[in-house]
Enzyme design. Structure first.
Site, PDB file in Angstrom:
ATOM      1  N   ARG A   1       0.838  -1.213   0.000  1.00 39.37           N
ATOM      2  CA  ARG A   1       0.000   0.000   0.000  1.00 39.37           C
ATOM      3  C   ARG A   1       0.869   1.258   0.000  1.00 39.37           C
ATOM      4  NH1 ARG A   1      -2.072   0.564   6.285  1.00 39.37           N
ATOM      5  NH2 ARG A   1      -0.337  -0.574   7.175  1.00 39.37           N
TER       6      ARG A   1
ATOM      7  N   SER B   1      -4.699   4.752   5.977  1.00 39.69           N
ATOM      8  CA  SER B   1      -4.568   3.323   5.689  1.00 39.69           C
ATOM      9  C   SER B   1      -4.162   3.072   4.243  1.00 39.69           C
ATOM     10  CB  SER B   1      -5.895   2.599   5.953  1.00 39.69           C
ATOM     11  OG  SER B   1      -6.231   2.673   7.314  1.00 39.69           O
TER      12      SER B   1
ATOM     13  N   GLU C   1     -18.991   4.745  -0.128  1.00 33.35           N
ATOM     14  CA  GLU C   1     -18.220   4.204  -1.252  1.00 33.35           C
ATOM     15  C   GLU C   1     -19.013   4.221  -2.561  1.00 33.35           C
ATOM     16  OE1 GLU C   1     -18.690   2.659   1.670  1.00 33.35           O
ATOM     17  OE2 GLU C   1     -16.713   2.690   2.614  1.00 33.35           O
TER      18      GLU C   1
ATOM     19  N   PHE D   1     -14.459  -2.990   0.397  1.00 31.94           N
ATOM     20  CA  PHE D   1     -15.398  -1.890   0.134  1.00 31.94           C
ATOM     21  C   PHE D   1     -15.188  -1.302  -1.262  1.00 31.94           C
ATOM     22  CE2 PHE D   1     -14.234  -1.517   4.792  1.00 31.94           C
ATOM     23  CZ  PHE D   1     -15.162  -2.462   5.171  1.00 31.94           C
TER      24      PHE D   1
ATOM     25  N   HIS E   1      -5.523  -3.658   1.655  1.00 26.57           N
ATOM     26  CA  HIS E   1      -5.948  -4.618   2.686  1.00 26.57           C
ATOM     27  C   HIS E   1      -6.686  -5.811   2.074  1.00 26.57           C
ATOM     28  CE1 HIS E   1      -4.826  -1.161   5.004  1.00 26.57           C
ATOM     29  NE2 HIS E   1      -5.135  -1.704   6.158  1.00 26.57           N
TER      30      HIS E   1
ATOM     31  N   ASP F   1      -8.469  -7.732  12.010  1.00 23.84           N
ATOM     32  CA  ASP F   1      -9.834  -7.226  11.835  1.00 23.84           C
ATOM     33  C   ASP F   1     -10.829  -8.328  11.491  1.00 23.84           C
ATOM     34  OD1 ASP F   1      -9.349  -4.634  12.487  1.00 23.84           O
ATOM     35  OD2 ASP F   1      -9.284  -3.872  10.435  1.00 23.84           O
TER      36      ASP F   1
ATOM     37  N   ARG G   1      -1.755  -4.844   3.135  1.00 23.83           N
ATOM     38  CA  ARG G   1      -1.367  -4.152   4.363  1.00 23.83           C
ATOM     39  C   ARG G   1      -0.002  -4.549   4.912  1.00 23.83           C
ATOM     40  NH1 ARG G   1      -3.297  -5.407  10.262  1.00 23.83           N
ATOM     41  NH2 ARG G   1      -2.767  -3.466  11.303  1.00 23.83           N
TER      42      ARG G   1
END
Lengths: 282, 317
Positions: B13, B40, B61, B86, B112, B120, B170
């Site tokens: 990322r 992020s 989104e 998302f 991610h 998560d 990530r």
């Protein structure tokens, strides 16, 4: 000076086109299309600064988006009558190999169409994106969008409404076709977001105006007023009262003609209420 | 087996963030949109350097995808940023209608991805995104393997006119591809030439495949290792040429078996050159909370699973 008589004749011709198009392919959505014919005539022949020599990017002209894409017949007729593509092509509506898809689409490269719509609730976001692009480029022209009142039940609209006021997108004028009908019945019965749309939009930070979608002076004057309110930090929303099926007597007063094509007899009965114009049928 | 030098260990990322920042300087039409995940997604550098071209859309989104399509119509090159989950499943119809079908120049940038999102849990660990995106006509699907390649891919997609899905992750992973590479969309990269088996790997699994290649070399197995950074359009010629040479194929990806890279390669080989294939991928399961390493092991995505897949496929030759 606005030539209201000419606009009236144009909208009559657009209505004749709508009925003949949906009759020709035995499918489509005549009700909302007929109801918005006066709006399209006013927008494409009076209100908007647009060019029939179509440029996808819409730079240095107003850009129009139809979010409730199922009323494509009225859109196609207005585009053809404005010179975007040959009028006889209206006869190909919804037929195989046509550029006039059931819902507006870009894959067939029909001049005038910039985005696929008809999966409801998505057009306002796209319109806001183009409005942002115009702001970045210092293009003072406006972005217009039309949406349905049943369509406002889609959640994405409310994301877009929230975004527009937060980011002060004040170069957009969104009109809602407030005809009170959707496929399963009246909008009040189906999902009663109802008569307080104005209060909701105001609460979301929009400037809200009202107009009569079957009165050219109301449409043109309200649009001029709306234009004068642009550039002042708020997006503009217009509640346009219309009657689904207007002015064909047997097509008004219910949701029945939302998505049903007339048969031969019904077509003739409807056309008899819409006198032949100097523009001529396709 | 060729040795690869690890320049450093970095998250992909951050490669995206670095590429986007560079695009900000070179491409005045590049705009960035983010749905409340600027840090992020490592989009903060672009945001700071070009606040006039950065659009915070909030946790919305669907609206972000529509905005991007509208910006693309106005000749901007929009890069949207949020988690892969998302970026795809949540907004599938918006992407289908307003980006893919309408063929807009939107870059959907997704961080991610996969189980390496970690603690998560499965709500955020999408393993279906490659499949969702590759099924859409007009959509290009790219899954680079390290920081340098992600940066290069980010820059490359700005110069390509059309919808792109760019997937990255990530965790910090070995950064071993050249810093000065030119990224060519749709062009597979042969990392090691071999004769016994071909491993086609993508994303985080490329480094795992290199580690497997080292171990297999010690067992006397010659591995041809190919980095498939572009899943669509697939480099059919590279796949067929290598499969013809080795006659045994292993695919490796941090994704469901259904719909992923392995699925694309099996489809191609079944038609063009029937070849034994073993797939290292998640087998019809959601993930769960855990560390990235724990999850890669539990869900069959680590080096040992690639070695085992090679041993299985060699028995089928």
């Amino acid at each position: 000076m606005t030539d209201f008589a000419k606009l009236g004749e144009l909208s009559t011709q657009i209505r004749r086109d709508i009925l003949r198009m949906v009759h020709g392919c035995k499918s489509g959505h005549p009700g909302g299309s007929l109801g918005c014919a006066d709006f399209f005539a006013a927008m494409f022949f009076e209100v908007m600064n647009h060019r029939a020599e179509f440029n996808m990017n819409g730079n240095n002209e107003d850009v129009f988006y139809l979010s409730n894409g199922h009323i494509s017949p009225v859109y196609y007729s207005a585009l053809a009558r404005s010179g975007y593509f040959p009028i006889p092509e209206l006869a190909t509506f919804r037929q195989i190999n046509s550029r006039l898809q059931g819902h507006p689409a870009t894959a067939e490269h029909l001049p005038g169409i910039r985005i696929a719509t008809g999966s409801l609730g998505q057009g306002i976001s796209v319109a806001l994106g183009t409005a942002l692009a115009k702001k970045m480029d210092g293009d003072k022209n406006l972005v217009y969008a039309l949406m349905g009142d049943g369509e406002i039940q889609e959640g994405q609209n409310w994301e877009a409404f929230m975004f527009a006021s937060h980011h002060k997108v004040d170069n957009i004028i969104v009109t809602i076709d407030f005809n009170g009908q959707q496929i399963d019945g009246s909008t009040l019965e189906v999902m009663g977001i109802g008569t307080d749309i104005e209060a909701k939009l105001k609460a979301f930070g929009w400037e809200v105006l009202q107009m009569n979608g079957h009165d050219f002076s109301s449409i043109v004057n309200t649009m001029q007023h709306a234009k004068s309110l642009t550039g002042k930090g708020k997006p503009i929303f217009i509640m346009m009262k219309t009657e689904m099926g207007y002015p064909v007597d047997f097509m008004m007063g219910s949701h029945k003609w939302h998505g049903v094509a007339p048969n031969d007899e019904e077509l003739n009965k409807a056309l008899a209420q819409l006198p032949v114009t100097s523009f001529g049928d396709y | 087996m060729k040795k690869f030098d690890i320049q450093n260990v970095k998250d992909t990322r951050s490669g995206f963030g670095a590429g986007l920042s560079e695009l900000g300087k070179t491409h005045p039409n590049v705009v960035a949109l983010c749905a409340d995940l600027t840090g992020s997604l490592k989009m903060d550098a672009f945001q700071k350097e070009h606040p006039d071209r950065f659009i915070q859309v909030g946790i919305a989104e669907a609206n972000m995808i529509g905005l991007a399509a509208g910006l693309a119509i106005g000749d901007k090159i929009p890069f949207t940023g949020t988690f892969a989950n998302f970026s795809t499943g949540r907004v599938y119809d918006q992407i289908r209608q307003s980006v893919a079908y309408s063929n807009k120049n939107v870059k959907i940038c997704a961080s991610h991805a996969g189980v390496t999102l970690g603690e998560d849990g499965a709500t955020h660990q999408i393993l279906e995104d490659i499949g969702l995106m590759k099924m859409l006509p007009n959509m290009v699907v790219i899954n680079p393997c390290d920081f340098n390649q992600t940066k290069a891919a980010t820059i490359a997609i700005a110069n390509y006119n059309g919808p792109v899905y760019l997937r990255f992750g990530r965790p910090a992973v070995p950064n071993f591809t050249p810093a000065d590479q030119t990224f060519e969309i749709g062009k597979a990269i042969t990392l090691n030439e071999g004769t016994d088996v071909t491993i086609f790997a993508t994303g985080h699994l490329v480094w795992k495949a290199i580690e497997a290649g080292y171990a297999l070399a010690e067992q006397g197995i010659s591995v041809e290792l190919i980095n498939i950074h572009t899943i669509k359009p697939l480099d059919n010629n590279a796949v067929i040429t290598s499969a013809r040479k080795t006659r045994a194929v292993v695919t490796a990806e941090e994704h469901q078996m259904n719909g992923g890279l392995g699925d694309s390669i099996c489809q191609l080989l079944a038609k063009e050159l029937p070849t034994p294939v073993e797939m290292v991928a998640v087998n019809d399961s959601f993930g769960e909370s855990g560390t990235p390493d724990q999850l890669m092991k539990k869900y069959g995505l680590d080096t040992e699973h690639i070695i085992a897949a090679v041993q299985r496929v060699l028995k089928r030759k």
